[in-house]
Design a protein around this motif. Structure first.
Motif, PDB file in Angstrom:
ATOM      1  N   THR A 203      12.982  17.212  24.511  1.00  0.00           N
ATOM      2  CA  THR A 203      13.653  16.581  23.299  1.00  0.00           C
ATOM      3  C   THR A 203      12.834  15.482  22.400  1.00  0.00           C
ATOM      4  O   THR A 203      13.149  15.007  21.535  1.00  0.00           O
ATOM      5  CB  THR A 203      15.102  16.042  23.808  1.00  0.00           C
ATOM      6  N   ASP A 204      11.679  15.228  23.020  1.00  0.00           N
ATOM      7  CA  ASP A 204      11.043  13.844  22.261  1.00  0.00           C
ATOM      8  C   ASP A 204      10.093  14.586  21.244  1.00  0.00           C
ATOM      9  O   ASP A 204       9.507  15.763  21.316  1.00  0.00           O
ATOM     10  CB  ASP A 204      10.014  13.330  23.455  1.00  0.00           C
ATOM     11  N   PRO A 205       9.955  13.811  20.048  1.00  0.00           N
ATOM     12  CA  PRO A 205       9.032  14.121  19.114  1.00  0.00           C
ATOM     13  C   PRO A 205       7.417  14.092  19.564  1.00  0.00           C
ATOM     14  O   PRO A 205       7.110  13.506  20.648  1.00  0.00           O
ATOM     15  CB  PRO A 205       9.110  13.044  18.331  1.00  0.00           C
ATOM     16  N   LEU A 206       6.643  14.724  19.176  1.00  0.00           N
ATOM     17  CA  LEU A 206       5.338  14.962  19.370  1.00  0.00           C
ATOM     18  C   LEU A 206       4.378  13.998  19.253  1.00  0.00           C
ATOM     19  O   LEU A 206       4.752  13.221  18.096  1.00  0.00           O
ATOM     20  CB  LEU A 206       4.610  16.238  18.795  1.00  0.00           C
ATOM     21  N   GLU A 207       3.729  13.187  20.063  1.00  0.00           N
ATOM     22  CA  GLU A 207       2.802  12.167  20.040  1.00  0.00           C
ATOM     23  C   GLU A 207       1.385  12.453  20.152  1.00  0.00           C
ATOM     24  O   GLU A 207       1.076  13.487  20.832  1.00  0.00           O
ATOM     25  CB  GLU A 207       3.240  11.083  21.134  1.00  0.00           C
ATOM     26  N   PRO A 208       0.625  11.519  19.429  1.00  0.00           N
ATOM     27  CA  PRO A 208      -0.838  12.131  19.591  1.00  0.00           C
ATOM     28  C   PRO A 208      -1.364  11.975  21.149  1.00  0.00           C
ATOM     29  O   PRO A 208      -0.819  10.874  21.852  1.00  0.00           O
ATOM     30  CB  PRO A 208      -1.587  10.911  18.726  1.00  0.00           C
ATOM     31  N   ASN A 213       6.730  18.749  28.225  1.00  0.00           N
ATOM     32  CA  ASN A 213       6.692  19.402  29.551  1.00  0.00           C
ATOM     33  C   ASN A 213       7.429  20.792  29.358  1.00  0.00           C
ATOM     34  O   ASN A 213       8.739  20.965  29.818  1.00  0.00           O
ATOM     35  CB  ASN A 213       7.643  18.592  30.528  1.00  0.00           C
ATOM     36  N   SER A 214       6.526  21.753  29.481  1.00  0.00           N
ATOM     37  CA  SER A 214       6.993  23.200  29.312  1.00  0.00           C
ATOM     38  C   SER A 214       7.182  24.003  30.664  1.00  0.00           C
ATOM     39  O   SER A 214       8.140  24.746  31.177  1.00  0.00           O
ATOM     40  CB  SER A 214       6.431  24.303  28.460  1.00  0.00           C
ATOM     41  N   ASN A 215       6.190  23.536  31.559  1.00  0.00           N
ATOM     42  CA  ASN A 215       5.923  24.281  32.735  1.00  0.00           C
ATOM     43  C   ASN A 215       7.212  24.117  33.679  1.00  0.00           C
ATOM     44  O   ASN A 215       7.636  25.248  34.505  1.00  0.00           O
ATOM     45  CB  ASN A 215       4.672  23.780  33.616  1.00  0.00           C
TER      46      ASN A 215
END
Length: 420
Positions: A203-208, A213-215
């Protein structure tokens, strides 16, 4: 950095699988209602408590007769008196004797004395002096259109054996015989968490520099397919003391634990260090396979820990080869059902990568001119996750092939759901 990370002894996949399974026993059982038992694994032998069918059953709408009464007499068709009407669920009121017949419906109980049922279409009916009469235009054979008692299943026959996965067919059998409760293996509860300070919640926005966590969620779905119940825990940052506490807590709470990430040889690969720390018995920490050579397994107080690669492709394959068989053994499934089914196929296109370890290449299956053909995925790197969704098999490429040309005969492992 410990030099142990670089001196791992690689086990071959079959040896590693057997080592894991040697530490697994069938789990506990529970008695549940049959109507809620779909997709559960049977833990008892079920025998037929009675013959099925339990009575002689009509296979047609028509008339129950004595076959000998349907034979023409000097070329004349005999007329039979209709003395009964037998719908489904009814018990015949009259036995059939010479010169009589009974109207009967498909599935109904055949009256005593009758040895054949004739189709309605080959009969004629009329009423004479208030008597219902029927004649048969084609002689019947004894036993015609009658299903005998116990034709499908005789009393005492084994219907289902332990380790059988219950599905629609099994439910039908159980219901037919009034088996309203069954003993099944309790679903193992599997704790899952990922390690790595780079992980974000989905649910978090992408960060550099970070990834979602898809696994964990992929593993949860794999665990459900295998027949167990997943418990997803929060990801653990790269902190070995925290990881140790979380693993020990999980091993006490759950039947087995699966982690993803932290098993390679980097400075922050904490799961590899934890398994080697002596707090548990390590089974192996390297397998002669690609992807997933760093797949690790350990046992503590009889409970297994699987530390899988953080790379999605390797995590996916590691689960299928090691965790899934362990879960299925805990569910009491027979030995020949623990691992993925193996088929022979021909390569639909060349696979050119060469490695000293056996490769398990994601691929798709097709049937062409009666031959099973396997097509390796174009993107099969350990870090690639997108081709997982399109795969129906794992193509086994042993190192001695030095790659494989189109048309090479190979073994493939069918992925769950591949035949759907």
């Amino acid at each position: 950095m410990s030099t142990d990370r670089f001196t791992r002894k690689a086990l071959q996949v079959p040896a590693a699988q057997e080592l894991v399974l040697s530490h697994v026993a069938a789990g506990h059982t529970e008695l549940i209602s049959t109507v809620t038992s779909d997709r559960r694994t049977l833990a008892e032998t079920v025998q037929a408590p009675h013959d099925y069918p339990a009575f002689r059953r009509s296979g047609m709408d028509g008339y129950a007769v004595r076959a000998q009464d349907t034979v023409p007499d000097d070329g004349e068709l005999p007329w039979l008196e209709v003395i009964d009407d037998v719908p489904c669920g009814a018990v015949p009121k009259e036995a059939i004797t010479a010169g009589t017949a009974a109207r009967i419906m498909t599935g109904a109980q055949v009256p005593e004395g009758a040895d054949a049922v004739v189709m309605l279409e080959v009969t004629e009916q009329h009423v004479e002096n208030g008597r219902k009469l029927v004649t048969v235009k084609k002689p019947a054979a004894s036993g015609q259109h009658i299903t005998p008692i116990g034709f499908e299943i005789p009393s005492g026959e084994v219907l289902l054996k332990p380790g059988r996965l219950i599905g629609p067919g099994e439910l039908s059998v159980l219901a037919t015989f009034g088996v309203h409760q069954v003993n099944v293996y309790r679903k193992p509860v599997v704790g899952i968490f990922s390690t790595g300070s780079e992980l974000l919640d989905i649910t978090d926005p992408l960060e550099p520099g970070k990834i979602r966590n898809s696994n964990t969620h992929m593993l949860a779905a794999q665990i459900v397919e295998a027949g167990a119940e997943p418990v997803v825990m929060d990801a653990i940052p790269d902190d070995i003391e925290l990881a140790k506490a979380k693993v020990e807590e999980a091993l006490k709470a759950y039947d087995l634990v699966v982690t993803t990430g932290g098993v390679s040889v980097g400075d922050y690969d904490i799961m590899g260090d934890l398994v080697r720390s002596g707090s548990m018995d390590m089974l192996f920490n390297k397998v002669a396979m690609r992807p997933g050579s760093v797949t690790t397994a350990a046992v503590q107080d009889g409970r297994l820990l699987f530390a899988l690669s953080g790379n999605p492709g390797a995590c996916y394959v590691g689960f299928l080869l090691f965790v899934r068989p362990a879960i299925r053994k805990m569910l009491g499934m027979p030995k020949d059902k623990l691992r993925l089914p193996s088929w022979s196929a021909k390569l639909g296109r060349a696979y050119t990568k060469v490695n000293n370890f056996t490769r398990f290449v994601r691929g798709t299956l097709e049937v062409s001119d009666g031959q099973v053909v396997a097509y390796p995925a174009q993107l099969d790197e350990s870090s690639v996750m997108v081709t997982i969704k399109d795969s129906s098999c794992l193509i086994i490429i042993p190192p001695e092939l030095k790659g494989a040309s189109e048309g090479t005969e190979v073994n493939v492992l069918l992925l769950p759901g591949a035949l759907h």
